[in-house]
Design an enzyme around this catalytic site. Structure first.
Site, PDB file in Angstrom:
ATOM      1  N   HIS A 364       0.824  -1.179   0.100  1.00 25.70           N
ATOM      2  CA  HIS A 364       0.006   0.093  -0.124  1.00 25.70           C
ATOM      3  C   HIS A 364       0.885   1.365  -0.056  1.00 25.70           C
ATOM      4  CE1 HIS A 364      -2.511  -2.872   2.289  1.00 25.70           C
ATOM      5  NE2 HIS A 364      -2.616  -3.083   1.265  1.00 25.70           N
ATOM      6  N   ASP A 630      -3.060  -7.022 -14.028  1.00 25.42           N
ATOM      7  CA  ASP A 630      -3.780  -8.392 -13.564  1.00 25.42           C
ATOM      8  C   ASP A 630      -3.801  -9.140 -14.943  1.00 25.42           C
ATOM      9  OD1 ASP A 630      -4.315  -8.695 -10.875  1.00 25.42           O
ATOM     10  OD2 ASP A 630      -5.647  -7.020 -10.944  1.00 25.42           O
ATOM     11  N   CYS A 677      -5.662   0.350 -18.773  1.00 24.61           N
ATOM     12  CA  CYS A 677      -5.224   1.241 -17.627  1.00 24.61           C
ATOM     13  C   CYS A 677      -4.091   0.532 -16.654  1.00 24.61           C
ATOM     14  CB  CYS A 677      -6.516   1.556 -16.674  1.00 24.61           C
ATOM     15  SG  CYS A 677      -7.309   0.286 -15.825  1.00 24.61           S
TER      16      CYS A 677
HETATM   17  C1  PEP Z   1      -4.834  -3.502 -13.253  1.00 26.94           C
HETATM   18  O1  PEP Z   1      -4.778  -4.732 -12.846  1.00 26.94           O
HETATM   19  O2  PEP Z   1      -4.247  -3.477 -14.590  1.00 26.94           O
HETATM   20  C2  PEP Z   1      -5.260  -2.631 -12.545  1.00 26.94           C
HETATM   21  C3  PEP Z   1      -5.295  -1.172 -13.116  1.00 26.94           C
HETATM   22  O3  PEP Z   1      -5.725  -2.658 -11.386  1.00 26.94           O
HETATM   23  P1  PEP Z   1      -4.801  -2.805 -10.042  1.00 26.94           P
HETATM   24  O4  PEP Z   1      -3.310  -2.734 -10.427  1.00 26.94           O
HETATM   25  O5  PEP Z   1      -5.209  -1.776  -9.185  1.00 26.94           O
HETATM   26  O6  PEP Z   1      -5.080  -4.228  -9.715  1.00 26.94           O
HETATM   27 MG    MG Z   2      -6.500  -5.044 -11.378  1.00 27.70          MG
END
Ligand code: PEP
Ligand code: MG
Length: 746
Positions: A364, A630, A677
């Protein structure tokens, strides 16, 4: 027996204090110490070995061994009995050294004549500094009391070494904490920073390890412990109705603060000649040594509570630390073993850089540092022991390197790097108002990722066209308890106000996996990344999801609203979530709240399965955003937090880009707006390749918008597509080499 050793060690310490009081050169002090110890212990030999570098021990003073070998005899850690003491941090006590495991004969010292060997680690708060050895011809095993007495002396030697007492004319050792050190670490947030060390938990320096008057020291200890107890009780009173976990920690503190065993051991240390603070530190060192050996997470935490409590006690005794009201130095670089997101937020943007001894890229704190765009490195081994407040320090968040007290060459090379980055920033500022249009005329929309109020000023500064991903969980993570709906309404309202009509995509709570809410019951899952997280939690615990949806609708107060669900793996999950939105809208309407003038409900494509969802899903969803972080980890089955496997798979891997292209095609067929993203959107080379695959909206950290835009404006997407497709036909694993060649030529 104890009585005699007690007075013996006290007498020895008393003599040591006298030896240290004069301003003799460092070497002379060490010589005197070895002489005194040998004399007091009735041994022929006493030697002090100190670390020359991380791997090598050097004989720095001796009584009894060949004086010619001082500063000549060296050994690697683990080598010989001395090296063994240093390696394991454990006492070696044997009546027959030559036949002990690991014995190494060193002819230059003439040590074969000595039978018994007692080696004591010289360490300070878990930092190994050297080894203190006594040897004698007669085959004796040293008694537990003798070992104890020497441990106390070793601690005093460590304390003196820390204070630079052995530095000076004639000593071949450089002063500790004055040499330049390069510490390799792991990059967690890019950027270069130069500044001065600010220790989150200041090191307490004990200047008086030896007691002059044990009675007075006992009294000081008793008073300080009393003050500590009162302090803990006060904290408990304040938190009485507060957070349960915090209360639990405080209860543990109270238990330790009242522990008779702890107190008795410290009193014993004092009666053997240590000052009150040295006694606290001795017990703390031992707790740290135990900590490094305990596997059990619960026990480790308790030991770390005791460590924290000892620090508080030391601060009371020495008057050092936060209470002295010390001010942040100019260009502060925060050094900490680890830090929570809330504490980091308190420092805010005043920091130039952050170096953590532990920590992880996905922690975090790392998320917060990234949001604040502060260069961060983690895994910087020994940084909290090496660095002193105010030290000059340079942090390379790109390479993951820390230069502590750098020398001139490093300083000038590093400053060049910072200047180059500043130049680049200026160039980016000059294109801030321009659209990202490629040579062939394709326009790519650049949005920013956010999650904290602190991010919002970047909306204007970066040239972002909106917020493509607002990670709402950050607000949940930085608190000690579940935020109230009214608090969320106020927060989302401020976000929308600050956006001045630009689109903000609110992602609903994405918790689980590495994002664990401190106030939610932990779920012990074997594979949390594949576990109960994100929308899975939302659908199973609709109460939280509804509360958040209500807060969003109320905050929008009639304005357009975009909601996105994370980690959707199948159509049904999206449908169920969408139903919750519809139900909430209906409820809000009945309650008389203004409804959003336009409502979009989208999903994140983060699991490969969703790319193969029925066509109807692509029709029903208002928009999709690829969560590349992810998606990539599941595509390659490689944990995003595990550096070892993560680095094996390039985002520019032909198969991954082909997969992205297929997602683009599916979205085009159903006219579903698509964005990307994940972190890769903010990496210029990756970003232009994503654009070449047909992605027209990228959402990234604000600081990346300039570099990405600048490169997009230079490239021709059809050329890049051809390069990628040639790569594919050749059967390349990654298109990176071919793309790099192209970029070098444009
Ligand atoms: C991702 O998984 O690319 C994403 C933008 O979400 P996080 O990094 O918050 O899991
Ligand atoms: Mg993610």
């Amino acid at each position: 027996m104890v009585e005699s050793t007690e007075s013996e060690s006290r007498r020895l310490l008393g003599r040591l204090r006298e030896a240290m009081a004069g301003d003799a050169p460092g070497q002379a002090r060490l010589d005197k110490i070895t002489h005194l110890i040998a004399d007091s212990m009735g041994t022929e030999v006493c030697s002090v070995y100190l670390f020359r570098d991380d791997e090598t021990l050097e004989l720095c003073a001796t009584e009894g061994l060949n004086v010619e070998s001082v500063h000549e005899t060296r050994m690697r850690i683990g080598e010989g009995l001395v090296g063994r003491v240093a390696k394991y941090g454990k006492v070696v006590n044997t009546p027959d050294a030559p036949s002990a495991k690991g014995f190494r004969y060193m002819p230059e010292t003439g040590e074969e004549r000595y039978s018994s060997f007692l080696g004591i680690p010289v360490q300070r708060l878990g930092e190994m500094m050297g080894v203190l050895v006594v040897q004698s011809k007669d085959a004796r095993e040293f008694s537990a009391d003798a070992v104890y007495a020497l441990e106390v002396v070793a601690m005093v030697i460590a304390e003196m070494a820390e204070l630079g007492a052995f530095v000076g004319e004639g000593a071949a050792l450089s002063p500790l904490h004055q040499q330049p050190v390069l510490i390799p670490a792991t990059a967690a947030q890019e950027g270069a920073a130069e500044g001065h060390v600010w220790l989150h938990e200041p090191r307490v320096v004990v200047t008086n390890p030896i007691a002059e008057d044990p009675h007075r020291e006992l009294q000081r200890l008793t008073e300080a412990v009393e003050e500590l107890r009162v302090g803990v009780d006060k904290m408990l009173k304040i938190s009485e109705n507060g957070d349960k976990d915090q209360l639990q920690v405080l209860e543990t503190y109270r238990m330790f603060a009242n522990s008779k065993g702890w107190m008795r051991r410290m009193e014993e240390d004092i009666s053997r000649g240590l000052s009150a603070e040295a006694a606290v530190e001795k017990e703390q060192s031992q707790a740290r040594a135990r900590m490094s050996q305990v596997q059990d997470a619960y026990l480790r935490e308790r030991l770390s509570d005791l460590d924290d409590l000892s620090n508080r006690l030391l601060r009371i005794l020495t008057g050092q630390g936060a209470e002295t009201g010390a001010e942040l130095p100019e260009n502060p670089i925060l050094i900490a073993r680890n830090i929570g997101p809330a504490e980091l937020l308190e420092y805010g943007r005043s920091l130039r850089g952050i170096v953590l001894e532990e920590g992880s890229v996905g922690s975090h704190a790392a998320i917060v540092a990234r949001a604040l765009a502060i260069p961060l490195v983690v895994n910087a081994k020994r940084i909290t022991t090496e660095a002193l407040n105010g030290d000059h320090i340079m942090v390379d968040g790109d390479q993951g390197i820390v230069h502590l007290r750098p020398d001139e060459t490093v300083v000038s090379a590093f400053r060049d790097k910072i200047a180059m980055q500043a130049d680049a920033q200026e160039r980016y500022a000059s294109i801030r108002e321009k659209s990202a249009i490629t040579r062939d005329g394709a326009q790519v929309n650049l949005l920013m990722n956010a999650g904290l109020m602190a991010d919002l000023p970047s909306l204007d500064g970066s040239g972002a066209e909106g917020v493509g991903l607002f990670r709402t969980e950050l607000q949940f993570l930085v608190r000690n308890q579940m935020p109230k709906r009214s608090e969320l309404v106020a927060l989302y309202q401020r976000v929308l106000d600050a956006a001045h009509g630009k689109r903000v995509v609110f992602r609903t709570l994405d918790i689980g996996s590495d994002k664990v809410l401190p106030y939610m019951k932990p779920t012990d899952e074997p594979n949390p990344a594949l576990g109960w997280r994100a929308i899975r939690v939302g659908l199973d615990k609709p109460g939280i999801m509804r509360m958040q949806l209500q807060a969003l609708i109320r905050a929008a107060n009639g304005r357009p609203l975009s909601i996105m669900f994370p980690f959707v793996a199948q159509f049904e999950e999206f449908r169920a979530a969408r139903k919750e939105v519809d139900k909430t809208i209906e409820r809000e309407r009945i309650l008389g709240h203004a409804l959003p003038e336009r409502l979009e409900v989208g999903a994140m494509l983060e699991t490969p399965s969703l790319a193969f969802a029925p066509h109807k899903f692509f029709d029903e969803v208002d928009f999709l955003s690829i969560g590349g972080n992810d998606l990539k980890q599941f595509f390659f089955a490689a944990d995003r937090e595990n550096e070892r496997v993560r680095k094996r798979y390039d985002t520019l891997n032909v198969s991954f880009l082909t997969f992205i292209e297929q997602i683009v095609e599916r979205c085009e067929r159903s006219d579903t707006p698509l964005s990307f993203c994940g972190e890769d959107a903010g990496r210029p080379i990756e970003a232009v390749c994503l654009a070449a695959m047909g992605i027209r909206t990228l959402s990234m950290r604000p600081a990346s918008i300039g570099p990405v835009k600048s490169l997009l404006m230079k490239v021709n997407l059809p050329d890049l597509r051809k390069i990628i497709s040639d790569s594919r036909h050749r059967g390349d694993q990654s298109v990176r080499p071919a793309v790099m060649r192209y970029l070098r030529e444009i």
